[in-house]
Design a protein around this motif. Structure first.
Motif, PDB file in Angstrom:
ATOM      1  N   LEU A  31       0.858  -1.181   0.000  1.00 45.77           N
ATOM      2  CA  LEU A  31       0.000   0.000   0.000  1.00 45.77           C
ATOM      3  C   LEU A  31       0.893   1.230   0.000  1.00 45.77           C
ATOM      4  CD1 LEU A  31      -2.814   1.363   0.321  1.00 45.77           C
ATOM      5  CD2 LEU A  31      -2.464   1.200   2.797  1.00 45.77           C
ATOM      6  N   ASN A  32       0.609   2.175  -0.907  1.00 39.79           N
ATOM      7  CA  ASN A  32       1.430   3.373  -1.046  1.00 39.79           C
ATOM      8  C   ASN A  32       0.557   4.626  -0.967  1.00 39.79           C
ATOM      9  OD1 ASN A  32       4.359   2.337  -2.156  1.00 39.79           O
ATOM     10  ND2 ASN A  32       2.696   1.004  -2.809  1.00 39.79           N
ATOM     11  N   PHE A  33       1.187   5.737  -0.563  1.00 42.51           N
ATOM     12  CA  PHE A  33       0.456   6.977  -0.295  1.00 42.51           C
ATOM     13  C   PHE A  33       1.308   8.136  -0.802  1.00 42.51           C
ATOM     14  CE2 PHE A  33      -2.200   8.998   3.406  1.00 42.51           C
ATOM     15  CZ  PHE A  33      -2.966   9.671   2.473  1.00 42.51           C
ATOM     16  N   ASP A  34       0.808   8.839  -1.806  1.00 45.18           N
ATOM     17  CA  ASP A  34       1.552   9.969  -2.371  1.00 45.18           C
ATOM     18  C   ASP A  34       1.194  11.272  -1.663  1.00 45.18           C
ATOM     19  OD1 ASP A  34       2.792   8.314  -4.125  1.00 45.18           O
ATOM     20  OD2 ASP A  34       1.596   8.886  -5.883  1.00 45.18           O
ATOM     21  N   ALA A  35       2.058  12.279  -1.848  1.00 45.03           N
ATOM     22  CA  ALA A  35       1.853  13.575  -1.196  1.00 45.03           C
ATOM     23  C   ALA A  35       0.584  14.276  -1.667  1.00 45.03           C
ATOM     24  CB  ALA A  35       3.070  14.467  -1.432  1.00 45.03           C
ATOM     25  N   ASP A  36       0.103  13.932  -2.878  1.00 46.46           N
ATOM     26  CA  ASP A  36      -1.120  14.560  -3.387  1.00 46.46           C
ATOM     27  C   ASP A  36      -2.384  13.851  -2.927  1.00 46.46           C
ATOM     28  OD1 ASP A  36      -1.049  12.244  -4.868  1.00 46.46           O
ATOM     29  OD2 ASP A  36      -1.070  13.218  -6.839  1.00 46.46           O
ATOM     30  N   GLY A  37      -2.227  12.861  -2.024  1.00 45.30           N
ATOM     31  CA  GLY A  37      -3.377  12.165  -1.466  1.00 45.30           C
ATOM     32  C   GLY A  37      -3.747  10.875  -2.155  1.00 45.30           C
ATOM     33  N   ARG A  38      -3.055  10.540  -3.227  1.00 41.97           N
ATOM     34  CA  ARG A  38      -3.376   9.308  -3.946  1.00 41.97           C
ATOM     35  C   ARG A  38      -2.973   8.093  -3.109  1.00 41.97           C
ATOM     36  NH1 ARG A  38      -0.127   6.494  -8.626  1.00 41.97           N
ATOM     37  NH2 ARG A  38      -1.616   4.900  -9.312  1.00 41.97           N
ATOM     38  N   LEU A  39      -3.901   7.143  -2.995  1.00 42.90           N
ATOM     39  CA  LEU A  39      -3.694   5.919  -2.231  1.00 42.90           C
ATOM     40  C   LEU A  39      -3.877   4.753  -3.187  1.00 42.90           C
ATOM     41  CD1 LEU A  39      -3.322   5.200   0.866  1.00 42.90           C
ATOM     42  CD2 LEU A  39      -5.789   4.808   0.896  1.00 42.90           C
ATOM     43  N   ASN A  85      -6.240   1.584  -7.657  1.00 45.57           N
ATOM     44  CA  ASN A  85      -6.307   2.954  -7.146  1.00 45.57           C
ATOM     45  C   ASN A  85      -7.446   3.038  -6.133  1.00 45.57           C
ATOM     46  OD1 ASN A  85      -4.226   4.392  -8.470  1.00 45.57           O
ATOM     47  ND2 ASN A  85      -5.413   4.388 -10.369  1.00 45.57           N
ATOM     48  N   ILE A  86      -7.093   3.288  -4.888  1.00 44.62           N
ATOM     49  CA  ILE A  86      -8.118   3.410  -3.851  1.00 44.62           C
ATOM     50  C   ILE A  86      -8.664   4.836  -3.832  1.00 44.62           C
ATOM     51  CG2 ILE A  86      -8.585   3.200  -1.376  1.00 44.62           C
ATOM     52  CD1 ILE A  86      -6.362   1.076  -1.295  1.00 44.62           C
ATOM     53  N   THR A  87      -7.777   5.818  -3.922  1.00 43.07           N
ATOM     54  CA  THR A  87      -8.188   7.216  -4.074  1.00 43.07           C
ATOM     55  C   THR A  87      -7.338   7.852  -5.165  1.00 43.07           C
ATOM     56  OG1 THR A  87      -6.606   8.106  -2.450  1.00 43.07           O
ATOM     57  CG2 THR A  87      -8.742   7.373  -1.606  1.00 43.07           C
ATOM     58  N   THR A  88      -7.838   8.912  -5.773  1.00 46.57           N
ATOM     59  CA  THR A  88      -7.076   9.657  -6.776  1.00 46.57           C
ATOM     60  C   THR A  88      -6.368  10.829  -6.114  1.00 46.57           C
ATOM     61  OG1 THR A  88      -9.030  10.988  -7.277  1.00 46.57           O
ATOM     62  CG2 THR A  88      -8.661   9.016  -8.608  1.00 46.57           C
ATOM     63  N   GLY A  89      -5.346  11.334  -6.771  1.00 50.05           N
ATOM     64  CA  GLY A  89      -4.609  12.464  -6.231  1.00 50.05           C
ATOM     65  C   GLY A  89      -5.279  13.797  -6.548  1.00 50.05           C
ATOM     66  N   ASP A  90      -4.932  14.824  -5.755  1.00 46.66           N
ATOM     67  CA  ASP A  90      -5.456  16.178  -5.939  1.00 46.66           C
ATOM     68  C   ASP A  90      -4.271  17.133  -6.006  1.00 46.66           C
ATOM     69  OD1 ASP A  90      -6.638  18.658  -5.838  1.00 46.66           O
ATOM     70  OD2 ASP A  90      -8.017  18.186  -4.214  1.00 46.66           O
ATOM     71  N   PRO A  91      -4.104  17.859  -7.127  1.00 45.17           N
ATOM     72  CA  PRO A  91      -2.929  18.733  -7.268  1.00 45.17           C
ATOM     73  C   PRO A  91      -3.000  20.016  -6.437  1.00 45.17           C
ATOM     74  CG  PRO A  91      -4.378  18.964  -9.161  1.00 45.17           C
ATOM     75  CD  PRO A  91      -4.967  17.878  -8.320  1.00 45.17           C
ATOM     76  N   THR A  92      -4.067  20.242  -5.693  1.00 48.91           N
ATOM     77  CA  THR A  92      -4.202  21.472  -4.909  1.00 48.91           C
ATOM     78  C   THR A  92      -3.052  21.603  -3.919  1.00 48.91           C
ATOM     79  OG1 THR A  92      -6.607  21.304  -5.074  1.00 48.91           O
ATOM     80  CG2 THR A  92      -5.712  22.805  -3.398  1.00 48.91           C
ATOM     81  N   LYS A  93      -2.386  22.741  -3.926  1.00 51.09           N
ATOM     82  CA  LYS A  93      -1.268  22.969  -3.013  1.00 51.09           C
ATOM     83  C   LYS A  93      -1.782  23.357  -1.624  1.00 51.09           C
ATOM     84  CE  LYS A  93       2.048  24.407  -6.551  1.00 51.09           C
ATOM     85  NZ  LYS A  93       2.973  25.478  -7.018  1.00 51.09           N
ATOM     86  N   GLY A  94      -0.939  23.089  -0.644  1.00 50.96           N
ATOM     87  CA  GLY A  94      -1.283  23.471   0.717  1.00 50.96           C
ATOM     88  C   GLY A  94      -2.271  22.540   1.398  1.00 50.96           C
ATOM     89  N   VAL A  95      -2.437  21.321   0.861  1.00 56.64           N
ATOM     90  CA  VAL A  95      -3.339  20.349   1.459  1.00 56.64           C
ATOM     91  C   VAL A  95      -2.518  19.180   1.993  1.00 56.64           C
ATOM     92  CG1 VAL A  95      -5.284  18.782   1.072  1.00 56.64           C
ATOM     93  CG2 VAL A  95      -5.208  20.993  -0.097  1.00 56.64           C
TER      94      VAL A  95
END
Length: 466
Positions: free
Chosen positions: A216-224, A236-246
């Motif tokens: 299981l991996n977790f990226d800084a943009d929230g992608r799981l 893909n459990i969740t998709t990433g979000d490019p919004t900064k500051g989250v």
């Protein structure tokens, strides 16, 4: 032109100095942390994360990692989570021989990072990972490899690694649910204390046949997501979000639900749930404890004739609120009734299965059987079962009817308190009452005499003046 060169040189020196600034803060042996005062934690370089003491609800302290750079301070890791609360005079000592230990005023020592020795430095990273290094600057221990209930971006859950839920939001000791990266390549959740089989699992994600190297991996943009042994993303459990500051975190919550949270640093708001699984809050098996069932509308409920063991913890389940009389085959019906709960099911652990034409016939069969404490009737089949009942829940789509044997006699007085002791207590109360009444009468009599003498004296003085 001559004046420009010194400025360019100064700018070059400043740029070089900024480039050489460390990306993390190091803490060396010989330093101490204490629960009270300003020196209670070590911050990451940005101040987002902190490692150190935090106050427990009620009395005491614990050591952990928490997000300190937001108004809603959030715990993400706890050391020695099943140990008792720490007193206010405890110290966290990074010893000269490179150990990280808790020391009480009585001289007791407890390790924080296992039996690790020889650490030359410690660092709280901006990723939320607390790391110990040796003299060669190699990692010898890190919190990311020993997660509790929370998973952070940059973290990896490898085969056989587990997240355990906490007991509650205010009690970080090990709870009753777990998330495991299985050897068959599936990420799955189970109640604690059960085998890793389909019968006990209540949520999963994966692809069959991927082998033992899935993580299981977790990226800084929230992608799981899940990666297989070749580094290919398979789920893909969740998709990433490019919004900064989250910032993001994944937590197996005390109720057994896996939730993906996001927090916008620019808005200083609360954590938002951006994904969760499973969707049905009654799916986590054992949520309501034994002899209870989960209802999506009403929450946890005890079976008829039962009461909660602990009013503050549903996981403790329910117990009888009536006397369970000794049973003989010829008088099994005496003193009991059968009460029904519609659309209610639990783990199938029946000792006898009968063909019953009606629900009433099933209830009578259980009522006349000393071993039967609960029966389940569905489609002409009657399943007899003993207590305790596990994994109970209400499913409106299921036609099952739970038939519970309930005693008509209330609980007897606590047998642990001898009758002689109760009589003695009653005598003591009577003596104290009589004594207080006698004392009040004496005070009243003394007051009356004093008032009478005062009035007599006053009358004489008035007579003498005339």
């Amino acid at each position: 032109m001559a004046t420009i060169w010194p400025l360019l040189l100064l700018f070059s020196v400043i740029s070089t100095a900024e480039a050489q600034q460390p990306e993390q803060s190091f803490f060396r042996p010989g330093t101490l942390l204490t629960p009270r005062g300003t020196n209670s934690s070590w911050l990451s370089r940005s101040g987002l994360y902190a490692f150190g003491f935090y106050k427990l609800q009620g009395n005491g302290y614990a050591v952990g990692i928490f997000i300190s750079g937001i108004p809603q301070k959030t715990l993400v890791w706890t050391a020695n989570r099943d140990n008792p609360p720490l007193p206010g005079d405890v110290k966290l000592n990074f010893t000269s021989d490179g150990r990280l230990v808790l020391q009480t005023a009585q001289g007791m020592e407890t390790g924080i990072a296992g039996n690790t020795e020889g650490a030359a430095a410690a660092s709280m990273l901006d990723s939320g990972n607390f790391v110990l290094y040796n003299s060669d600057n190699l990692t010898i221990w890190q919190s990311f490899n020993r997660p509790t209930d929370t998973f952070l971006p940059g973290q990896k859950l490898a085969t056989d690694q587990v997240l355990f839920s906490s007991r509650s939001d205010t009690n970080q000791s090990t709870g009753i649910f777990r998330l495991i990266m299985q050897q068959d390549g599936w990420l799955a959740m189970y109640p604690v204390g059960t085998p890793f089989t389909l019968e006990y699992g209540y949520w999963g994600a994966g692809v069959s046949g991927e082998g033992t190297d899935v993580s299981l991996n977790f990226d800084a943009d929230g992608r799981l997501y899940l990666l297989n042994g070749t580094g290919m993303s398979i789920v893909n459990i969740t998709t990433g979000d490019p919004t900064k500051g989250v910032i993001y975190r994944l937590r197996i919550d005390p109720d057994g639900i896996l939730r993906h949270y996001s927090h916008n640093m620019d808005q200083n708001g609360f954590w938002n749930v951006t994904w969760s699984g499973p969707k049905d809050e009654c799916d986590p098996k054992g949520l309501c404890g034994i002899n209870a069932f989960c209802d999506q509308d009403a929450g946890c409920e005890c079976l008829p004739g039962f009461k909660r063991v602990n009013c503050y913890d549903w996981a403790s389940g329910c117990e009888r609120n009536f006397d369970s009389k000794s049973c003989k085959s010829n008088d099994a019906v005496t003193g009991y009734t059968m009460e029904a709960e519609l659309h209610t099911v639990w783990q199938n652990d029946s000792y006898s299965i009968l063909n019953s034409s009606t629900q009433d016939a099933c209830g009578e069969a259980c009522l006349g059987d000393c071993n039967c404490e609960v029966a389940q009737y569905k489609d002409g089949e009657c399943r007899k079962q003993r207590l305790p009942l596990r994994f109970g829940r209400r499913q409106q789509a299921d036609s099952s009817v739970a038939l519970i044997k309930v005693g008509t006699s209330p609980l007897s007085p606590d047998p642990s308190v001898p009758k002689e002791s109760k009589n003695k207590n009653q005598v003591n109360i009577l003596i104290i009452g009589v004594s207080l009444l006698s004392f009040a009468c004496i005070i009243l009599a003394i007051s009356g005499i004093a008032i009478y003498k005062y009035r007599r004296w006053l009358y004489r003085n008035v007579s003498n003046t005339h």
